[in-house]
Design a protein around this motif. Structure first.
Motif, PDB file in Angstrom:
ATOM      1  N   GLN A 107       0.805  -1.215   0.000  1.00 49.79           N
ATOM      2  CA  GLN A 107       0.000   0.000   0.000  1.00 49.79           C
ATOM      3  C   GLN A 107       0.844   1.275   0.000  1.00 49.79           C
ATOM      4  O   GLN A 107       0.332   2.343  -0.337  1.00 49.79           O
ATOM      5  CB  GLN A 107      -0.952  -0.007   1.205  1.00 49.79           C
ATOM      6  N   HIS A 118       1.029  -9.278   4.735  1.00 53.28           N
ATOM      7  CA  HIS A 118      -0.132  -8.407   4.550  1.00 53.28           C
ATOM      8  C   HIS A 118      -0.519  -8.505   3.065  1.00 53.28           C
ATOM      9  O   HIS A 118      -0.431  -7.536   2.326  1.00 53.28           O
ATOM     10  CB  HIS A 118       0.198  -6.976   4.982  1.00 53.28           C
ATOM     11  N   TRP A 119      -0.806  -9.742   2.636  1.00 57.75           N
ATOM     12  CA  TRP A 119      -1.530 -10.047   1.400  1.00 57.75           C
ATOM     13  C   TRP A 119      -0.721 -10.124   0.116  1.00 57.75           C
ATOM     14  O   TRP A 119      -1.285 -10.401  -0.943  1.00 57.75           O
ATOM     15  CB  TRP A 119      -2.681  -9.072   1.185  1.00 57.75           C
ATOM     16  N   ASN A 165      -1.741 -10.794   8.583  1.00 57.43           N
ATOM     17  CA  ASN A 165      -2.748  -9.754   8.733  1.00 57.43           C
ATOM     18  C   ASN A 165      -4.051 -10.221   8.091  1.00 57.43           C
ATOM     19  O   ASN A 165      -4.081 -10.537   6.895  1.00 57.43           O
ATOM     20  CB  ASN A 165      -2.314  -8.468   8.030  1.00 57.43           C
ATOM     21  N   GLU A 166      -5.099 -10.269   8.877  1.00 54.18           N
ATOM     22  CA  GLU A 166      -6.453 -10.535   8.364  1.00 54.18           C
ATOM     23  C   GLU A 166      -6.497 -11.710   7.397  1.00 54.18           C
ATOM     24  O   GLU A 166      -6.834 -11.545   6.213  1.00 54.18           O
ATOM     25  CB  GLU A 166      -7.024  -9.274   7.707  1.00 54.18           C
ATOM     26  N   ASN A 208      -8.292  -6.093  14.428  1.00 60.15           N
ATOM     27  CA  ASN A 208      -8.526  -5.008  13.464  1.00 60.15           C
ATOM     28  C   ASN A 208     -10.025  -4.779  13.388  1.00 60.15           C
ATOM     29  O   ASN A 208     -10.789  -5.713  13.133  1.00 60.15           O
ATOM     30  CB  ASN A 208      -8.019  -5.403  12.066  1.00 60.15           C
ATOM     31  N   TYR A 236     -13.220  -1.996  12.127  1.00 65.09           N
ATOM     32  CA  TYR A 236     -13.684  -0.775  11.440  1.00 65.09           C
ATOM     33  C   TYR A 236     -15.167  -0.515  11.642  1.00 65.09           C
ATOM     34  O   TYR A 236     -15.585   0.618  11.836  1.00 65.09           O
ATOM     35  CB  TYR A 236     -13.368  -0.861   9.942  1.00 65.09           C
ATOM     36  N   TRP A 260     -19.036   2.531   5.353  1.00 70.74           N
ATOM     37  CA  TRP A 260     -19.106   1.696   6.557  1.00 70.74           C
ATOM     38  C   TRP A 260     -19.740   2.490   7.698  1.00 70.74           C
ATOM     39  O   TRP A 260     -19.251   3.583   8.054  1.00 70.74           O
ATOM     40  CB  TRP A 260     -17.704   1.239   6.984  1.00 70.74           C
ATOM     41  N   GLU A 276      -5.435  -2.410  14.047  1.00 66.29           N
ATOM     42  CA  GLU A 276      -5.923  -1.479  13.022  1.00 66.29           C
ATOM     43  C   GLU A 276      -7.272  -0.916  13.447  1.00 66.29           C
ATOM     44  O   GLU A 276      -8.144  -1.651  13.904  1.00 66.29           O
ATOM     45  CB  GLU A 276      -6.140  -2.171  11.664  1.00 66.29           C
ATOM     46  N   TRP A 319      -5.002   3.037  11.763  1.00 63.00           N
ATOM     47  CA  TRP A 319      -4.876   2.866  10.322  1.00 63.00           C
ATOM     48  C   TRP A 319      -5.363   4.141   9.676  1.00 63.00           C
ATOM     49  O   TRP A 319      -6.535   4.440   9.782  1.00 63.00           O
ATOM     50  CB  TRP A 319      -5.698   1.676   9.805  1.00 63.00           C
ATOM     51  N   GLU A 332      -5.590   1.861  -1.372  1.00 63.51           N
ATOM     52  CA  GLU A 332      -6.591   1.119  -0.604  1.00 63.51           C
ATOM     53  C   GLU A 332      -7.124  -0.062  -1.443  1.00 63.51           C
ATOM     54  O   GLU A 332      -8.285  -0.132  -1.816  1.00 63.51           O
ATOM     55  CB  GLU A 332      -7.706   2.068  -0.138  1.00 63.51           C
ATOM     56  N   TRP A 333      -6.234  -0.971  -1.790  1.00 63.17           N
ATOM     57  CA  TRP A 333      -6.591  -2.233  -2.439  1.00 63.17           C
ATOM     58  C   TRP A 333      -7.522  -2.018  -3.631  1.00 63.17           C
ATOM     59  O   TRP A 333      -7.226  -1.179  -4.474  1.00 63.17           O
ATOM     60  CB  TRP A 333      -7.152  -3.217  -1.400  1.00 63.17           C
ATOM     61  N   PHE A 377      -7.273   7.122   4.202  1.00 66.81           N
ATOM     62  CA  PHE A 377      -7.343   6.733   5.616  1.00 66.81           C
ATOM     63  C   PHE A 377      -6.276   7.431   6.465  1.00 66.81           C
ATOM     64  O   PHE A 377      -6.196   7.193   7.660  1.00 66.81           O
ATOM     65  CB  PHE A 377      -7.115   5.222   5.765  1.00 66.81           C
TER      66      PHE A 377
END
Ligand code: FCB
Length: 487
Positions: free
Chosen positions: A32, A133-134, A177-178, A308, A310, A362, A389, A436, A443-444, A452
C-alpha cells in the motif's frame, strides 16, 4: 507539525487516561505504500498481477508508485516522530525478500527493512513487523496459492529468513494480517487478489493460512530471542442479527463461524468448531484437508491477539421464497455483484446499520469495538489484546492554504479510542492501539480514492501534509488520554 515527545507530558490520571505503558502506534502495509515494485530484485506479488488486470481496481490503480515509501522512509519516520508514536506497524513484502517464494533471501530486499528498523529505533519508535499483509509472491500463486498446502510451508521458511535478519532488533511480530481477507476476499468473492471466486478454495485457503500461521509461530520461536512477542492480526466480524428472530440469529451464527471462529477456533481453542464443519462440510472435505498434527501446530501459543476493527456487521436470513443472489455481498460492501465471501452463506443478507458512515460506506459504531474486545476477553481470558488497526476514510481535501481539516476522522477516532478505554475499564487487557493509517495510501481494490491517513498525500508531488487528526492524535499520545470530555 510540531509536538512534544510523550515522555515530556505530565501523566494524566483522569478517567479518560489509558494505562501506563499503553502502546500508541500507527500502521501501514508494504504494497500500500512502498512503490518501487521492480527494484532491488523484487518480483510481482498477486497484488501486482491483480491490480494490473483491467477492471480489478478503481480507476485501474496499482501500487507501482504508491507513496514511494521505499525511497522516502526517512522522511516518513520523521513524521512518525512528530506524532510521538511509540510504535510503528509495517509489513514486509514477501516478494522483495524472497522473490520466488522459495530459497535464499535477497539481501538487498532485507536491507531496506534493516535500514527502516534502524531509523525507527534511532527515533525511539518500536518496530512491529507483520510478515504477511496479502502480497503473496506470484510464483507461489501459480503453484496453487493458499488453497495449496505447500504455501503454508513456504510461509514458515520465509518467516525464518525475516526473523534471522531482523530478530536482533524487532521484538513485536505478527504472522498474518487478516487471513479472513486473504482467504475469503481473495478466493471466495474474488474482490481481492488473486481474484478467484470459489468457496471450496477459500476454505482450503483458510486452513492453510491457519497452518502457515502455526508453522510460522514455531519458526519464529526458534529463530527469535525469548523475549520476542508473537501475534496474529484478525479482522473479527462483530456480527449482530438484524432482529431477535431465530432465523436471523442463525444467520449471524453462520457468519460468526465462517467469519471469525474459522480462525479463532483452531488458533485459540485447538480445533475447528463443530457448527462450522457442519455448515461447510458440503463444500470441503475437512477430514482430508486437516492432517494429523495440524491442529496442534495451529494452536501454538501466541503472546498477543491483534484485533482489526472498522465497523460492525448486521446479518439476517433471506426471507422465504426469495432467491439468493449477489445482493447479499454487495449490501455488505464486499463488492458489487460479487459472490458473498462468506462461504456457504448466499442466503444471508447483510445490512448497514443506520446513521453516519465513512467514505467506504461503513457505518460508524464504536460499540462494536468495545463489544468485540470484551467478548475476546471473556472467551480467551489471559490473552492480551492489541488493536492493530482502526481508522476511517473520508473525502479529505486540502484548503487553498494547504490545510486538511478532517473533523469527522477526529470524531471517529475519539469514539473508538473511548470504546477501547471503556473496554479496558471493564476488564479487557488491551495493550495498545495502532491507527490505520499513518498516511493515505493504495486502498486495495478501491485504489487511491479512499484516504485513511493521518497525513494527506498529494500523489502528484508525493508531498505529505498533516491533517488536523494528526495533531489531535499527537496530543492524545502526549497526554496518554483523550483530550476532550467524552460522554
Ligand atoms: C484492512 C486492511 C488494511 C486497510 C484497511 C482499511 O482490512 O488490513 O490494509 O486496507 O482495511
Amino acid at each position: 507539525m510540531t509536538s512534544a515527545r510523550p515522555e515530556s507530558a505530565p501523566a494524566d490520571t483522569s478517567v479518560r487516561a489509558f494505562p501506563a505503558g499503553f502502546l500508541w502506534g500507527a500502521a501501514t502495509a508494504a504494497y500500500q505504500i512502498e512503490g518501487a515494485v521492480d527494484v532491488d530484485g523484487r518480483t510481482p506479488s498477486i497484488w501486482d498481477t491483480f491490480s494490473r488486470t483491467p477492471g480489478r481496481t478503481d480507476g485501474g490503480d496499482t501500487g507501482d508508485r504508491a507513496t514511494e515509501h521505499y525511497h522516502r522512509y526517512r522522511q516518513d519516520v520523521r513524521l512518525m516522530s512528530e506524532l510521538g508514536l511509540g510504535a510503528y506497524r509495517f509489513s514486509v513484502s514477501w516478494p522483495r525478500v524472497q522473490p520466488t517464494g522459495r530459497g535464499p533471501a535477497v539481501e538487498r530486499g532485507l536491507d531496506f527493512y534493516r535500514r527502516l528498523v534502524d531509523e525507527l529505533l534511532e527515533h525511539g519508535i518500536e518496530p512491529a513487523v507483520t510478515l504477511y499483509h496479502w502480497d503473496l509472491p506470484q510464483e507461489l500463486e501459480d503453484a496453487g496459492g493458499w488453497p495449496a498446502r505447500s504455501t503454508a510451508e513456504r510461509f514458515a521458511d520465509y518467516a525464518t529468513l525475516v526473523a534471522d535478519a531482523l530478530g536482533d532488533r524487532v521484538n513485536l511480530w505478527t504472522t498474518l494480517n487478516e487471513p479472513w481477507c486473504s482467504a475469503f476476499l481473495g478466493y471466495g468473492s474474488g474482490v481481492h487478489a488473486p481474484g478467484r471466486a470459489d468457496w471450496a478454495a477459500a476454505l482450503r485457503a483458510a486452513h492453510h493460512l491457519n497452518l502457515g500461521h502455526g508453522l510460522a509461530v514455531e519458526a519464529l520461536r526458534t529463530a527469535l530471542p525469548r523475549e520476542a512477542r508473537i501475534a496474529v492480526s484478525l479482522n473479527l466480524h462483530e456480527v449482530r442479527p438484524l432482529t431477535d428472530s431465530a432465523t436471523d440469529r442463525e444467520a449471524a451464527r453462520r457468519v460468526d463461524a465462517v467469519g471469525n471462529r474459522v480462525f479463532t477456533g483452531p488458533m485459540l481453542n485447538g480445533g475447528y468448531p463443530e457448527d462450522l464443519l457442519a455448515d461447510t462440510g458440503h463444500l470441503v472435505d475437512w477430514p482430508a484437508l486437516v492432517h494429523d498434527g495440524d491442529l496442534a501446530t495451529i494452536a501454538r501459543p501466541i503472546d498477543l491477539l491483534g484485533v482489526n476493527y472498522y465497523t460492525p456487521a448486521v446479518a439476517s436470513a433471506l426471507p422465504d421464497g426469495k432467491a439468493p443472489d449477489s445482493a447479499a455481498a454487495s449490501d455488505a460492501g464486499h463488492g458489487d455483484g460479487a459472490q458473498s465471501p462468506f462461504a456457504g452463506c448466499a442466503d444471508v443478507l447483510f445490512h448497514h446499520a443506520p446513521g453516519r458512515r465513512t467514505a467506504m460506506g461503513w457505518p460508524i459504531d464504536p460499540t462494536g469495538l468495545s463489544d468485540l474486545l470484551l467478548r475476546l476477553h471473556r472467551e480467551h481470558p489471559g490473552l492480551p489484546l492489541m488493536v492493530t488497526e482502526n481508522g476511517a476514510a473520508f473525502d479529505d481535501r486540502p484548503t487553498p492554504e494547504g490545510a486538511v481539516h478532517d473533523p469527522q476522522r477526529i470524531d471517529y477516532l475519539r469514539g473508538h479510542l473511548d470504546a477501547v478505554r471503556r473496554a479496558i475499564a471493564a476488564g479487557a487487557d488491551v495493550r495498545g492501539y495502532f491507527l490505520w493509517s499513518l498516511m493515505d495510501n493504495f486502498e486495495w481494490a478501491y485504489g487511491y480514492g479512499k484516504r485513511f491517513g493521518l497525513y494527506y498525500v498529494d500523489y502528484a508531488t508525493q508531498a505529505r501534509t498533516a491533517k488536523d487528526s494528526a495533531r489531535w492524535y499527537a496530543e492524545v499520545i502526549r497526554r496518554g488520554a483523550l483530550p476532550d470530555p467524552c460522554v
